[in-house]
Scaffold this motif. Structure first.
Motif, PDB file in Angstrom:
ATOM      1  N   SER A  73       0.823  -1.204   0.000  1.00  0.00           N
ATOM      2  CA  SER A  73       0.000   0.000   0.000  1.00  0.00           C
ATOM      3  C   SER A  73       0.859   1.257   0.000  1.00  0.00           C
ATOM      4  O   SER A  73       0.555   2.241  -0.680  1.00  0.00           O
ATOM      5  CB  SER A  73      -0.925  -0.015   1.224  1.00  0.00           C
ATOM      6  OG  SER A  73      -1.885   1.000   1.139  1.00  0.00           O
ATOM      7  N   TYR A  76       2.876   1.813  -3.588  1.00  0.00           N
ATOM      8  CA  TYR A  76       2.048   2.144  -4.751  1.00  0.00           C
ATOM      9  C   TYR A  76       1.056   3.263  -4.459  1.00  0.00           C
ATOM     10  O   TYR A  76       0.055   3.417  -5.163  1.00  0.00           O
ATOM     11  CB  TYR A  76       1.344   0.885  -5.258  1.00  0.00           C
ATOM     12  CG  TYR A  76       2.339  -0.112  -5.819  1.00  0.00           C
ATOM     13  CD1 TYR A  76       2.901   0.074  -7.083  1.00  0.00           C
ATOM     14  CD2 TYR A  76       2.769  -1.192  -5.060  1.00  0.00           C
ATOM     15  CE1 TYR A  76       3.841  -0.805  -7.588  1.00  0.00           C
ATOM     16  CE2 TYR A  76       3.713  -2.079  -5.555  1.00  0.00           C
ATOM     17  CZ  TYR A  76       4.242  -1.869  -6.811  1.00  0.00           C
ATOM     18  OH  TYR A  76       5.197  -2.752  -7.322  1.00  0.00           O
ATOM     19  N   ASN A  77       1.341   4.048  -3.440  1.00  0.00           N
ATOM     20  CA  ASN A  77       0.553   5.249  -3.153  1.00  0.00           C
ATOM     21  C   ASN A  77       1.078   6.359  -4.062  1.00  0.00           C
ATOM     22  O   ASN A  77       1.813   7.251  -3.645  1.00  0.00           O
ATOM     23  CB  ASN A  77       0.693   5.620  -1.679  1.00  0.00           C
ATOM     24  CG  ASN A  77      -0.296   6.690  -1.261  1.00  0.00           C
ATOM     25  OD1 ASN A  77      -1.397   6.775  -1.804  1.00  0.00           O
ATOM     26  ND2 ASN A  77       0.088   7.509  -0.303  1.00  0.00           N
ATOM     27  N   MET A  81      -3.351   6.267  -8.073  1.00  0.00           N
ATOM     28  CA  MET A  81      -3.632   5.404  -6.915  1.00  0.00           C
ATOM     29  C   MET A  81      -3.344   6.113  -5.591  1.00  0.00           C
ATOM     30  O   MET A  81      -3.417   5.503  -4.530  1.00  0.00           O
ATOM     31  CB  MET A  81      -2.807   4.117  -7.006  1.00  0.00           C
ATOM     32  CG  MET A  81      -3.100   3.287  -8.254  1.00  0.00           C
ATOM     33  SD  MET A  81      -2.169   1.736  -8.326  1.00  0.00           S
ATOM     34  CE  MET A  81      -0.519   2.332  -8.732  1.00  0.00           C
ATOM     35  N   TRP A  82      -3.039   7.411  -5.651  1.00  0.00           N
ATOM     36  CA  TRP A  82      -2.622   8.134  -4.454  1.00  0.00           C
ATOM     37  C   TRP A  82      -3.802   8.682  -3.680  1.00  0.00           C
ATOM     38  O   TRP A  82      -4.813   9.093  -4.249  1.00  0.00           O
ATOM     39  CB  TRP A  82      -1.711   9.300  -4.847  1.00  0.00           C
ATOM     40  CG  TRP A  82      -1.271  10.128  -3.681  1.00  0.00           C
ATOM     41  CD1 TRP A  82      -0.278   9.835  -2.795  1.00  0.00           C
ATOM     42  CD2 TRP A  82      -1.817  11.371  -3.267  1.00  0.00           C
ATOM     43  NE1 TRP A  82      -0.162  10.814  -1.848  1.00  0.00           N
ATOM     44  CE2 TRP A  82      -1.103  11.785  -2.113  1.00  0.00           C
ATOM     45  CE3 TRP A  82      -2.845  12.187  -3.748  1.00  0.00           C
ATOM     46  CZ2 TRP A  82      -1.371  12.971  -1.445  1.00  0.00           C
ATOM     47  CZ3 TRP A  82      -3.118  13.361  -3.082  1.00  0.00           C
ATOM     48  CH2 TRP A  82      -2.385  13.755  -1.949  1.00  0.00           C
ATOM     49  N   LYS A  98      -7.763   4.455  -3.634  1.00  0.00           N
ATOM     50  CA  LYS A  98      -7.331   3.345  -2.789  1.00  0.00           C
ATOM     51  C   LYS A  98      -7.889   2.026  -3.313  1.00  0.00           C
ATOM     52  O   LYS A  98      -7.204   0.991  -3.327  1.00  0.00           O
ATOM     53  CB  LYS A  98      -7.788   3.578  -1.355  1.00  0.00           C
ATOM     54  CG  LYS A  98      -7.403   2.470  -0.378  1.00  0.00           C
ATOM     55  CD  LYS A  98      -5.899   2.427  -0.185  1.00  0.00           C
ATOM     56  CE  LYS A  98      -5.528   1.628   1.066  1.00  0.00           C
ATOM     57  NZ  LYS A  98      -5.953   0.223   1.035  1.00  0.00           N
ATOM     58  N   ARG A 101      -5.817   1.017  -6.177  1.00  0.00           N
ATOM     59  CA  ARG A 101      -4.521   0.518  -5.717  1.00  0.00           C
ATOM     60  C   ARG A 101      -4.627  -0.928  -5.244  1.00  0.00           C
ATOM     61  O   ARG A 101      -3.795  -1.776  -5.572  1.00  0.00           O
ATOM     62  CB  ARG A 101      -3.987   1.402  -4.602  1.00  0.00           C
ATOM     63  CG  ARG A 101      -2.548   1.076  -4.211  1.00  0.00           C
ATOM     64  CD  ARG A 101      -2.204   1.646  -2.845  1.00  0.00           C
ATOM     65  NE  ARG A 101      -2.678   3.006  -2.698  1.00  0.00           N
ATOM     66  CZ  ARG A 101      -2.920   3.585  -1.521  1.00  0.00           C
ATOM     67  NH1 ARG A 101      -2.722   2.903  -0.405  1.00  0.00           N
ATOM     68  NH2 ARG A 101      -3.345   4.826  -1.452  1.00  0.00           N
ATOM     69  N   GLU A 150       4.036   5.988 -11.067  1.00  0.00           N
ATOM     70  CA  GLU A 150       2.879   5.180 -11.462  1.00  0.00           C
ATOM     71  C   GLU A 150       3.197   4.308 -12.674  1.00  0.00           C
ATOM     72  O   GLU A 150       3.616   4.823 -13.719  1.00  0.00           O
ATOM     73  CB  GLU A 150       1.694   6.084 -11.800  1.00  0.00           C
ATOM     74  CG  GLU A 150       0.458   5.286 -12.184  1.00  0.00           C
ATOM     75  CD  GLU A 150      -0.681   6.178 -12.669  1.00  0.00           C
ATOM     76  OE1 GLU A 150      -1.612   5.657 -13.290  1.00  0.00           O
ATOM     77  OE2 GLU A 150      -0.628   7.408 -12.428  1.00  0.00           O
TER      78      GLU A 150
END
Length: 518
Positions: A73, A76-77, A81-82, A98, A101, A150
């Motif tokens: 988590s 890949y924030n 996907m942030w 989220k 993600r 990303e």
């Protein structure tokens, strides 16, 4: 029972990664997290007695809150996907990001695990394994690596699977814009630092889209970071190739390899430094497949990054040598897979030790290997008729043809040598009769009736798997001597009595076996 930390580490490094959802729900132990590029990046354990591997890997690391010890988590924030979980104003958009993600990690990341009994001290074993683990395998531990840029193309694949609509896409766009405002990437910062003068002396990069890239470098001396030339071959969806090249000032007085590649201090006078070229490369190559021919080029890029205090670029490195090995196994021990040997074998035209030329050659190797590997899955024509020459040529690539700075792959023909009827005896004994066209095989590949009288030459058999078969022919029974693959070939193709199997020569001593379609 004694558990050796070195053996446990080896097992983690060598175990085939699996989807996070497959983690055991009733076991504890050690585990590793594998990123979207297939690299092991984190090693941990279920130190708590009330936590199993599934809960720790699939639930906590994948869906837990970023900013805590939930490493999937956290890493890949990024981009679409942030989210900022502490910002109530963006909660609705952030929850959508989220959710994306979580789905992305399930689709493109994986894990390895080693179940261990509850009776041992798992926490102690974890610390002992971490103490001897290579740095790249624990790059995420203690947040020792920055969050990824990303992986745009892979995120798009997940979005396509999810089937989201305009509402979700608008939320994701807003999240990406918020992310870029708060966290400009290293590439963005470096690009802003490039002067107008430097931009003027770096060649413009070709415009995409591209399927993949191949990259080659030349160095000034034995220091792999002393890059003095970089060439990139850009392969378009239609298989055409456009090359890009720049000289690089390695800022060194040691020029050992000038006699090999012809590049000297005078050649690179006024050329950009690696620090000025890297942002250009990153903008185009980030999260794309980049082929090198052997491991030298990647190690040179990494060495140059280290010398300039930059993180390793997020490129999906692949090796065209490995692709060539899969496509042409007969070359092993027969000249090998270096560009110098592949040049006459594949009919390539290039000037060796020129970065742009070598990059293009590596791309051509990949294209020709793709063809050689893809024809294994082609099925033969009707069991009642052979293909005409025109039909064959319409489905296959021909040798690479060169046109001013673009190279288009075009087809090579193969030779259909015969078909055979499958009997119950074939299925029971897992063999394929070749007697009706046995004279079409080379004499020096035909041996006697037992393994002590094998032929001096072997043939390669493609049967639809990634692994080919090397065998000779039994001259008495008129069969392929090695038959272990035949059972799986029959099962994969649901072969029944009365089906026809085709044998086709695709290169000297290289044959393809396929079930004929109706």
């Amino acid at each position: 029972m004694h558990y050796s930390p070195s053996k446990l580490l080896t097992a983690l490094l060598e175990t085939k990664p699996r989807p996070t959802r497959d983690a055991p729900r009733n076991m504890r132990g050690l585990y590793g997290l594998v990123d979207h590029r297939g690299d092991l990046r984190y090693i941990g354990s279920t130190s708590s007695a009330d936590q199993n591997l599934y809960e720790r890997i699939h639930s906590r690391h994948r869906t837990g809150s970023e900013g805590m010890s939930h490493y999937f988590s956290q890493m890949y924030n990024t981009g679409r996907m942030w989210r900022d979980r502490k910002d109530p104003a963006t909660k609705t958009d952030g929850n959508i990001a989220k959710k994306l993600r979580n789905a992305f990690i399930a689709d493109h990341c994986s894990a390895v695990w080693l179940p261990l009994p509850d009776s041992i001290d798992i926490s102690l074993l974890e610390s002992e394994v971490l103490a001897i683990a290579p740095k790249n395998a624990i790059a995420w531990n203690r947040r020792g690596m920055p969050v990824y840029d990303e992986p745009i193309e892979l995120v798009n694949v997940t979005l396509q699977r999810l089937g989201w609509r305009e509402h979700e896409f608008s939320a994701l766009k807003r999240q990406r814009e918020r992310f870029l405002v708060q966290f400009p990437t290293a590439t963005d910062i470096l690009t802003q630092q490039i002067s107008v003068k430097t931009k003027d002396i770096i060649n413009s990069f070709p415009q995409g889209p591209f399927r993949f890239f191949a990259l080659d470098v030349e160095t000034a001396n034995n220091n792999r970071g002393s890059i003095c030339q970089i060439g990139v071959a850009c392969v378009r969806p239609d298989h055409s190739i456009e090359t890009w090249m720049t000289y690089v000032d390695p800022q060194t007085d040691m020029w050992v390899w000038s006699s090999l590649h012809g590049i000297s201090a005078e050649t690179v006078q006024g050329a950009p430094t690696f620090a000025e070229v890297l942002p250009i490369l990153n903008t185009v190559l980030r999260d794309h497949v980049v082929y090198q021919h052997s491991g030298f080029d990647r190690s040179a890029i990494l060495a140059a990054c280290t010398q300039n205090s930059y993180s390793a670029p997020m490129w999906q490195w692949r090796d065209s040598v490995g692709v060539a090995r899969s496509a042409w196994p007969d070359l092993k021990g027969n000249g090998g897979y270096g560009l110098a040997n592949l040049k006459p074998f594949l009919g390539l035209e290039f000037n060796h030790h020129d970065a742009a030329e070598d990059a293009r050659a590596a791309a051509e190797v990949v294209l020709q290997a793709e063809y050689a590997l893809s024809i294994r899955s082609l099925r033969c024509p009707s069991r009642y008729e052979s293909p005409t020459p025109t039909q064959r040529n319409e489905t296959l690539f021909s040798p690479l043809k060169k046109t001013a700075q673009q190279y288009v792959s075009t087809p090579q023909a193969s030779r259909h040598i015969g078909k055979t009827l499958i009997t119950q005896g074939n299925i029971n004994n897992t063999h394929i009769y070749l007697k009706d066209f046995f004279d079409k095989f080379p004499d020096n590949a035909i041996g006697g009736s037992n393994r002590s009288s094998v032929a001096p030459k072997q043939i390669t058999v493609d049967w639809g798997d990634t692994d080919t078969v090397l065998t000779d022919l039994d001259g008495t029974k008129k069969l392929f001597r090695k038959r272990g693959w035949v059972r799986e070939f029959f099962e994969r193709n649901n072969v029944k009595v009365g089906d026809m199997v085709s044998v086709e020569e695709i290169a000297p001593y290289h044959y393809r076996v396929a079930v004929c379609s109706d």
